[in-house]
Enzyme design. Sequence first.
Site, PDB file in Angstrom:
ATOM      1  N   GLU A   9      -9.940   7.922   6.480  1.00 41.30           N
ATOM      2  CA  GLU A   9      -9.270   7.566   7.742  1.00 41.30           C
ATOM      3  C   GLU A   9      -9.130   8.729   8.706  1.00 41.30           C
ATOM      4  O   GLU A   9      -9.140   8.530   9.912  1.00 41.30           O
ATOM      5  CB  GLU A   9      -7.836   7.037   7.496  1.00 41.30           C
ATOM      6  CG  GLU A   9      -7.729   5.847   6.618  1.00 41.30           C
ATOM      7  CD  GLU A   9      -7.356   6.261   5.211  1.00 41.30           C
ATOM      8  OE1 GLU A   9      -8.044   7.131   4.668  1.00 41.30           O
ATOM      9  OE2 GLU A   9      -6.395   5.714   4.667  1.00 41.30           O
ATOM     10  N   ASP A  82      -7.043   5.162   2.047  1.00 37.72           N
ATOM     11  CA  ASP A  82      -5.864   5.339   1.175  1.00 37.72           C
ATOM     12  C   ASP A  82      -5.761   4.240   0.109  1.00 37.72           C
ATOM     13  O   ASP A  82      -6.202   3.108   0.330  1.00 37.72           O
ATOM     14  CB  ASP A  82      -4.584   5.343   2.024  1.00 37.72           C
ATOM     15  CG  ASP A  82      -4.410   6.662   2.775  1.00 37.72           C
ATOM     16  OD1 ASP A  82      -5.139   7.615   2.468  1.00 37.72           O
ATOM     17  OD2 ASP A  82      -3.553   6.726   3.673  1.00 37.72           O
TER      18      ASP A  82
END
Length: 692
Positions: A9, A82
């Site tokens: 990310e 994540d």
Amino acid sequence: MADSLVIVESPAKAKTIGKYLGSKYIVKASMGHIRDLPKSQIGVEVKRNFEPKYITIRGKGSVLKELKDARKKVKKVYLAADPDREGEAIAWHLAHYLELSDSEPCRVVFNEITKQAVKDAFKTPRPINKDLVNAQQARRILDRLVGYKISPLLWKKVKKGLSAGRVQSVAVKLINDRENEIKGFVPVEYWSITAQLKSGKSKFEAKFYSLDGKKTDLNNEDEVNQILKVIDKESFIVQEVKEKERQRHPSAPFITSTLQQEAARKLNFRAAKTMSVAQQLYEGIELGKEGTVGLITYMRTDSTRISPAAQEEAKQFIEGKFGAEFVPSTPRVYSKKNSNTQDAHEAVRPSSVLRQPDEIKSFLSRDQYRLYKLIWERFVASQMTSAVLDTMTVDIAAGSAVFRAVGSKVKFPGFMKVYVEGNDDETTEEDRLLPPLGKGDEVNAEQIEPKQHFTQPPPRYTEARLVRTLEELGIGRPSTYAPTLETIQRRGYVALEEKKFVPTELGELVVELMEEFFPEILDVEFTANMEEELDHVEEGKENWIKVLDEFYQSFEKRLEYAEEEMKEIEIQDEVSDEICEKCGQPMVYKMGRFGKFLACSGFPDCRNTKPIIKDIGVACPKCSQGRIVERRSKKGRVFFGCDRYPECDFVSWDRPVEKPCPKCDSMMVVKNSKAGAKIHCTQCDYKEDAPE
């Protein structure tokens, strides 16, 4: 040439992982989500099984082109977002965009970003977990339906710009209910009598406990005077001494909510700040020769589980640093708080306990260091032996009245050598040593102090207290606490006053309307059950479309009823006595995230605003001509300054008091500490208790 593309990310995470993987891997950042529901419309086809209508997020064009170009140059793509619902959804959207097969083992997850954890994760990639994705989609769609269906109704009937949300509406209701409790609270009088005693050279205090062998509460001054008569001219004789040993156990390692609570108490961090700094520590910090390292495990978790390897490392470290007596005979296992606890991740802990905070302090910002130190100390303490305290309870008779003194001292510090958990009341457990006393000993009463008290209303919610309450009620999950608190302030439903939440008139009104027309949304049990349903979707036990459908059937009926029955309410701004110095129109009171302020009633033609200044009734000690007023900084923090600013530049973070110091005649201020509020002189060492 690289043969694999890895997508994470953030650039910080990409940098850390890139160093571990080497030249055969290209590591790119998606900069969070790449697709979402549109902002301009509801974006959910309710009648077609709640099909979401995803669009590419505005501004992501260049990132997506870069990812697509990189995809063409490699044989294999790994998605390393994540390790939670949100991360799984990001990976799923990326897989869709890059046209990866559903069955392809492209997903890699790691609980900590260390060389070993990353390399292990790449040995065992898996397909995208659709149950996790569906749980995230269900939550997103549920929140979208509530927000986008109720909000237009509130705009039409009450005020443009209002909105309602699933979890935040419950949070506002809790704050509202607490305010109503405080307003309806009737204080009850009670009294205490404290004896200041002396034995040899040691001074200590004892409080009135019983009369004629019965524990007695003192409710008024007459009862106090009776006791004072009973003890008048009596000797104070030690009647009984009880000594006991008790153990105090360490707190479990951090989960998301306890980390937010403790960072608020000990570091004064807002929940959003705690999560932002924790994200930096998780994604990786440059540590000189060691390179970039993720310093903590993943920070969104509600499990206190610790891996055996981390426990073993902690055991060796504690034994080496403190000695074998500080290591428990069996490794500590902390139980789950409740049945809703997700056990996918470990607790929040340092990725290696050998990286001691002070040894890496030079590589960290002040906030990073303080939060890392807190996480490190809490984890180390959680793996240590219990503390042993010697407690002493002494009953001292004065005639037929008994006074009780309680003392304690730490016999063996155990985990307390490293860390002691804070609490919301800011009280601390200190050594309260009593002198050696035996039955029959006489002690001197130097002073008898009767004092009137009144019971206090329940306290307003701080961020820490509200997070704890939401968690205890099973509302929200680790990833939702911080954004929920930010949202309710941003929308002007609550304000923070002295770090405590106060509902605004707008917040009270919205809760009132929601209670009347959408009671389920505000029902704590209903919201907690919905969280459980979403957990069941994640575990593959429940169909996400069925969960949404069951909710929507009753919700739709409520909407129709509200559309018909909700009356239009016009919120009139309260007009002040102040006139706008820019256009001459009256100023009105508005509510912002830091409380009330003044704004020109000619908005939007005139956008003049100014703070509400409160005179605290104290003359300026610097210029003597001005008055001290309460102001707010840009970040909402209260401070005190002269009303003649900028002619007089006097400022103080602490509240000045009217009376000067009896010792040196300087200004005195109120300071709040863990022991309570005290009045301090700003020049000499004089201090006194602040009135209750």
